[in-house]
Design a protein around this motif. Structure first.
Motif, PDB file in Angstrom:
ATOM      1  N   ILE A 148       0.836  -1.209   0.000  1.00  0.00           N
ATOM      2  CA  ILE A 148       0.000   0.000   0.000  1.00  0.00           C
ATOM      3  C   ILE A 148       0.867   1.253   0.000  1.00  0.00           C
ATOM      4  O   ILE A 148       0.601   2.216  -0.735  1.00  0.00           O
ATOM      5  N   GLU A 149       1.915   1.265   0.810  1.00  0.00           N
ATOM      6  CA  GLU A 149       2.813   2.419   0.853  1.00  0.00           C
ATOM      7  C   GLU A 149       3.466   2.647  -0.503  1.00  0.00           C
ATOM      8  O   GLU A 149       3.630   3.797  -0.950  1.00  0.00           O
ATOM      9  N   SER A 150       3.819   1.552  -1.198  1.00  0.00           N
ATOM     10  CA  SER A 150       4.431   1.675  -2.522  1.00  0.00           C
ATOM     11  C   SER A 150       3.443   2.263  -3.520  1.00  0.00           C
ATOM     12  O   SER A 150       3.808   3.124  -4.335  1.00  0.00           O
ATOM     13  N   ARG A 151       2.186   1.834  -3.455  1.00  0.00           N
ATOM     14  CA  ARG A 151       1.182   2.357  -4.394  1.00  0.00           C
ATOM     15  C   ARG A 151       0.884   3.829  -4.132  1.00  0.00           C
ATOM     16  O   ARG A 151       0.661   4.607  -5.065  1.00  0.00           O
ATOM     17  N   ILE A 152       0.882   4.217  -2.859  1.00  0.00           N
ATOM     18  CA  ILE A 152       0.668   5.631  -2.535  1.00  0.00           C
ATOM     19  C   ILE A 152       1.825   6.472  -3.070  1.00  0.00           C
ATOM     20  O   ILE A 152       1.618   7.563  -3.636  1.00  0.00           O
ATOM     21  N   ALA A 153       3.062   5.966  -2.922  1.00  0.00           N
ATOM     22  CA  ALA A 153       4.228   6.689  -3.419  1.00  0.00           C
ATOM     23  C   ALA A 153       4.187   6.819  -4.943  1.00  0.00           C
ATOM     24  O   ALA A 153       4.512   7.885  -5.508  1.00  0.00           O
ATOM     25  N   GLU A 154       3.791   5.758  -5.628  1.00  0.00           N
ATOM     26  CA  GLU A 154       3.700   5.810  -7.093  1.00  0.00           C
ATOM     27  C   GLU A 154       2.633   6.798  -7.543  1.00  0.00           C
ATOM     28  O   GLU A 154       2.836   7.548  -8.509  1.00  0.00           O
ATOM     29  N   LEU A 155       1.513   6.811  -6.852  1.00  0.00           N
ATOM     30  CA  LEU A 155       0.433   7.722  -7.228  1.00  0.00           C
ATOM     31  C   LEU A 155       0.835   9.167  -6.972  1.00  0.00           C
ATOM     32  O   LEU A 155       0.433  10.076  -7.715  1.00  0.00           O
ATOM     33  N   ARG A 156       1.635   9.388  -5.951  1.00  0.00           N
ATOM     34  CA  ARG A 156       2.096  10.741  -5.642  1.00  0.00           C
ATOM     35  C   ARG A 156       2.943  11.299  -6.788  1.00  0.00           C
ATOM     36  O   ARG A 156       2.948  12.505  -7.054  1.00  0.00           O
ATOM     37  N   LEU A 157       3.678  10.426  -7.480  1.00  0.00           N
ATOM     38  CA  LEU A 157       4.529  10.850  -8.598  1.00  0.00           C
ATOM     39  C   LEU A 157       3.759  10.978  -9.906  1.00  0.00           C
ATOM     40  O   LEU A 157       4.279  11.512 -10.883  1.00  0.00           O
ATOM     41  N   ALA A 158       2.530  10.481  -9.915  1.00  0.00           N
ATOM     42  CA  ALA A 158       1.744  10.490 -11.153  1.00  0.00           C
ATOM     43  C   ALA A 158       0.726  11.614 -11.139  1.00  0.00           C
ATOM     44  O   ALA A 158      -0.440  11.435 -11.483  1.00  0.00           O
ATOM     45  N   SER A 159       1.158  12.785 -10.720  1.00  0.00           N
ATOM     46  CA  SER A 159       0.234  13.915 -10.580  1.00  0.00           C
ATOM     47  C   SER A 159      -0.319  14.399 -11.906  1.00  0.00           C
ATOM     48  O   SER A 159      -1.322  15.087 -11.945  1.00  0.00           O
ATOM     49  N   SER A 160       0.338  14.036 -13.013  1.00  0.00           N
ATOM     50  CA  SER A 160      -0.120  14.505 -14.324  1.00  0.00           C
ATOM     51  C   SER A 160      -1.144  13.568 -14.953  1.00  0.00           C
ATOM     52  O   SER A 160      -1.612  13.815 -16.064  1.00  0.00           O
ATOM     53  N   ALA A 161      -1.487  12.497 -14.287  1.00  0.00           N
ATOM     54  CA  ALA A 161      -2.444  11.547 -14.833  1.00  0.00           C
ATOM     55  C   ALA A 161      -3.837  12.165 -14.898  1.00  0.00           C
ATOM     56  O   ALA A 161      -4.137  13.155 -14.240  1.00  0.00           O
ATOM     57  N   GLU A 162      -4.713  11.543 -15.695  1.00  0.00           N
ATOM     58  CA  GLU A 162      -6.066  12.052 -15.821  1.00  0.00           C
ATOM     59  C   GLU A 162      -6.818  11.930 -14.491  1.00  0.00           C
ATOM     60  O   GLU A 162      -6.568  11.025 -13.703  1.00  0.00           O
ATOM     61  N   SER A 163      -7.751  12.847 -14.295  1.00  0.00           N
ATOM     62  CA  SER A 163      -8.493  12.886 -13.042  1.00  0.00           C
ATOM     63  C   SER A 163      -9.241  11.579 -12.794  1.00  0.00           C
ATOM     64  O   SER A 163      -9.267  11.077 -11.669  1.00  0.00           O
ATOM     65  N   SER A 164      -9.848  11.032 -13.835  1.00  0.00           N
ATOM     66  CA  SER A 164     -10.620   9.792 -13.659  1.00  0.00           C
ATOM     67  C   SER A 164      -9.719   8.632 -13.234  1.00  0.00           C
ATOM     68  O   SER A 164     -10.112   7.789 -12.416  1.00  0.00           O
ATOM     69  N   LYS A 165      -8.500   8.596 -13.783  1.00  0.00           N
ATOM     70  CA  LYS A 165      -7.553   7.538 -13.428  1.00  0.00           C
ATOM     71  C   LYS A 165      -7.108   7.705 -11.971  1.00  0.00           C
ATOM     72  O   LYS A 165      -6.980   6.708 -11.217  1.00  0.00           O
ATOM     73  N   ILE A 166      -6.876   8.930 -11.541  1.00  0.00           N
ATOM     74  CA  ILE A 166      -6.469   9.188 -10.156  1.00  0.00           C
ATOM     75  C   ILE A 166      -7.566   8.765  -9.191  1.00  0.00           C
ATOM     76  O   ILE A 166      -7.303   8.116  -8.172  1.00  0.00           O
ATOM     77  N   LYS A 167      -8.816   9.104  -9.532  1.00  0.00           N
ATOM     78  CA  LYS A 167      -9.938   8.710  -8.669  1.00  0.00           C
ATOM     79  C   LYS A 167     -10.031   7.198  -8.543  1.00  0.00           C
ATOM     80  O   LYS A 167     -10.267   6.655  -7.456  1.00  0.00           O
ATOM     81  N   SER A 168      -9.862   6.521  -9.649  1.00  0.00           N
ATOM     82  CA  SER A 168      -9.935   5.064  -9.645  1.00  0.00           C
ATOM     83  C   SER A 168      -8.835   4.447  -8.772  1.00  0.00           C
ATOM     84  O   SER A 168      -9.085   3.526  -7.991  1.00  0.00           O
ATOM     85  N   ASP A 169      -7.623   4.999  -8.893  1.00  0.00           N
ATOM     86  CA  ASP A 169      -6.505   4.494  -8.096  1.00  0.00           C
ATOM     87  C   ASP A 169      -6.716   4.761  -6.605  1.00  0.00           C
ATOM     88  O   ASP A 169      -6.430   3.910  -5.759  1.00  0.00           O
ATOM     89  N   LEU A 170      -7.217   5.960  -6.279  1.00  0.00           N
ATOM     90  CA  LEU A 170      -7.487   6.287  -4.884  1.00  0.00           C
ATOM     91  C   LEU A 170      -8.515   5.338  -4.280  1.00  0.00           C
ATOM     92  O   LEU A 170      -8.349   4.850  -3.150  1.00  0.00           O
ATOM     93  N   ALA A 171      -9.570   5.069  -5.037  1.00  0.00           N
ATOM     94  CA  ALA A 171     -10.614   4.174  -4.548  1.00  0.00           C
ATOM     95  C   ALA A 171     -10.088   2.757  -4.338  1.00  0.00           C
ATOM     96  O   ALA A 171     -10.436   2.081  -3.362  1.00  0.00           O
ATOM     97  N   GLU A 172      -9.235   2.313  -5.250  1.00  0.00           N
ATOM     98  CA  GLU A 172      -8.684   0.964  -5.144  1.00  0.00           C
ATOM     99  C   GLU A 172      -7.772   0.829  -3.932  1.00  0.00           C
ATOM    100  O   GLU A 172      -7.819  -0.166  -3.195  1.00  0.00           O
TER     101      GLU A 172
END
Length: 347
Positions: free
Chosen positions: A62-86
């Motif tokens: 989980i910590e690794s996925r949070i770190a990866e998502l933090r670096l993917a700030s340029s991703a589309e909003s819908s993709k970010i929402k999906s990742d956050l929910a997962e």
């Protein structure tokens, strides 16, 4: 009451031998369960070390996925929402893992694991606020503003509005009383090799358990009265309502209890979770030979700290007293409950 057989040893020697034999049987069953690992789908681990290993692996993922998502700030909003929910769902599963295994874990490990899960949630909420900031105020029509609020709410915020239901604790496949209504059920563990005992799906029943047993599991009871002799290990209680339970054990965990009274003798602080309207008082059971049973279980004396009166509510994190439990007023307490030693009932 059962007659005792003539003894050639002193009473103390006989008690020590009985206690030693019980511990030997408990150890043998524990080793057998550890060796039988064919059911890989079970989420309940039989040792603290295996749980901690599984928990640590999930936490690192989980910590690794949070770190990866933090670096993917340029991703589309819908993709970010999906990742956050997962990731949010994965954290919920981690909390369920703790709840499902809490009955055998030391109190410190349960508290530490829940704190780690809470920290992960906080990190995810902070990341969600950074990646999906609220839009600045602007003059728009009420219909447009209302539509935006309804459709743009991130999944991570929806979860906070409606927390997931508590996990179901698995029912043990052990001897016990199950699916009874309006009956008096009695079982004596004197000279019994039963290590674990289960009470499940009982309605308006009265249960008398005398003698000692290694572990007791109680699931889905309604309007029942349960009187048990000392338990050498732990007691897990899940989903009880309008019940009175008089129990003694070294460790007691209570999940999803409502409007129930607990009369306890316990060596560590009782733990409640997802419970409300529960009240506590000291153990008050009496039957022939109970003092010997309490001594054999290491529960012959009440602790100086009165553990029964110091309850931990794992879902109440504030410094003030939890509103979910209270001490039973002395004028409302049972002074003593006497039961007869019996081997009756199905098991």
């Amino acid at each position: 009451m059962e007659e005792e057989e003539p003894r050639s040893e002193t009473q103390d020697e006989a008690l020590q031998k009985k206690h030693h034999d019980m511990l030997e049987r408990f150890s043998a069953r524990h080793q057998a369960r550890k060796s039988d690992s064919s059911d890989s789908s079970s989420s309940t681990f039989e040792s603290t070390s295996s749980f901690l290993s599984q928990f640590a692996d999930s936490k690192r993922s989980i910590e690794s996925r949070i770190a990866e998502l933090r670096l993917a700030s340029s991703a589309e909003s819908s993709k970010i929402k999906s990742d956050l929910a997962e990731i949010s769902s994965t954290i919920d599963n981690l909390e369920k893992l703790v709840a499902a295994n809490s009955y055998f874990l030391p109190s410190y490990e349960v508290r530490s694991s829940l704190k780690s899960a809470s920290d992960l949630k906080q990190s995810l909420d902070t990341l969600s606020a950074a990646l999906l900031p609220k839009k600045k105020f602007s003059f728009k029509s009420k219909s447009s503003s209302s539509s935006t609020t309804t459709t743009k709410l991130p999944e991570i915020q929806k979860r906070d509005l409606a927390p997931p239901p508590p996990p179901n604790v698995p029912v043990r496949d052990s001897p016990g009383f199950r699916n009874k209504q309006g009956e008096t059920l009695a079982k004596s563990f004197k000279q019994s090799s039963i290590g674990e005992f289960t009470l499940s799906d009982l309605d308006s029943c009265q249960v008398h358990l005398t003698g000692t047993v290694n572990a007791l599991f109680i699931h889905r009871l309604r309007n029942c009265k349960v009187y048990t002799g000392p338990v050498i290990g732990s007691i897990l209680i899940d989903d009880v309502e309008d019940c009175v339970l008089v129990v003694a054990s070294h460790q007691i965990r209570i999940h999803r209890a409502k409007k129930s009274d607990f009369y306890l003798r316990v060596r560590s602080r009782p733990i409640i979770e997802d419970s409300n309207g529960v009240r506590f008082a000291p153990y008050c059971l009496d039957y022939g030979g109970i003092e010997e049973d309490l001594k054999a279980a290491g529960l012959e004396e009440e602790t100086e700290s009165l553990c029964w009166a110091n309850v931990d509510d794992f879902l109440w994190l504030r410094a003030v007293q939890s509103p979910n439990w209270s001490l039973l007023p002395e004028q409302e307490r049972l002074s003593s409950v006497s039961v007869s030693i019996s081997g009756g009932g199905d098991s």
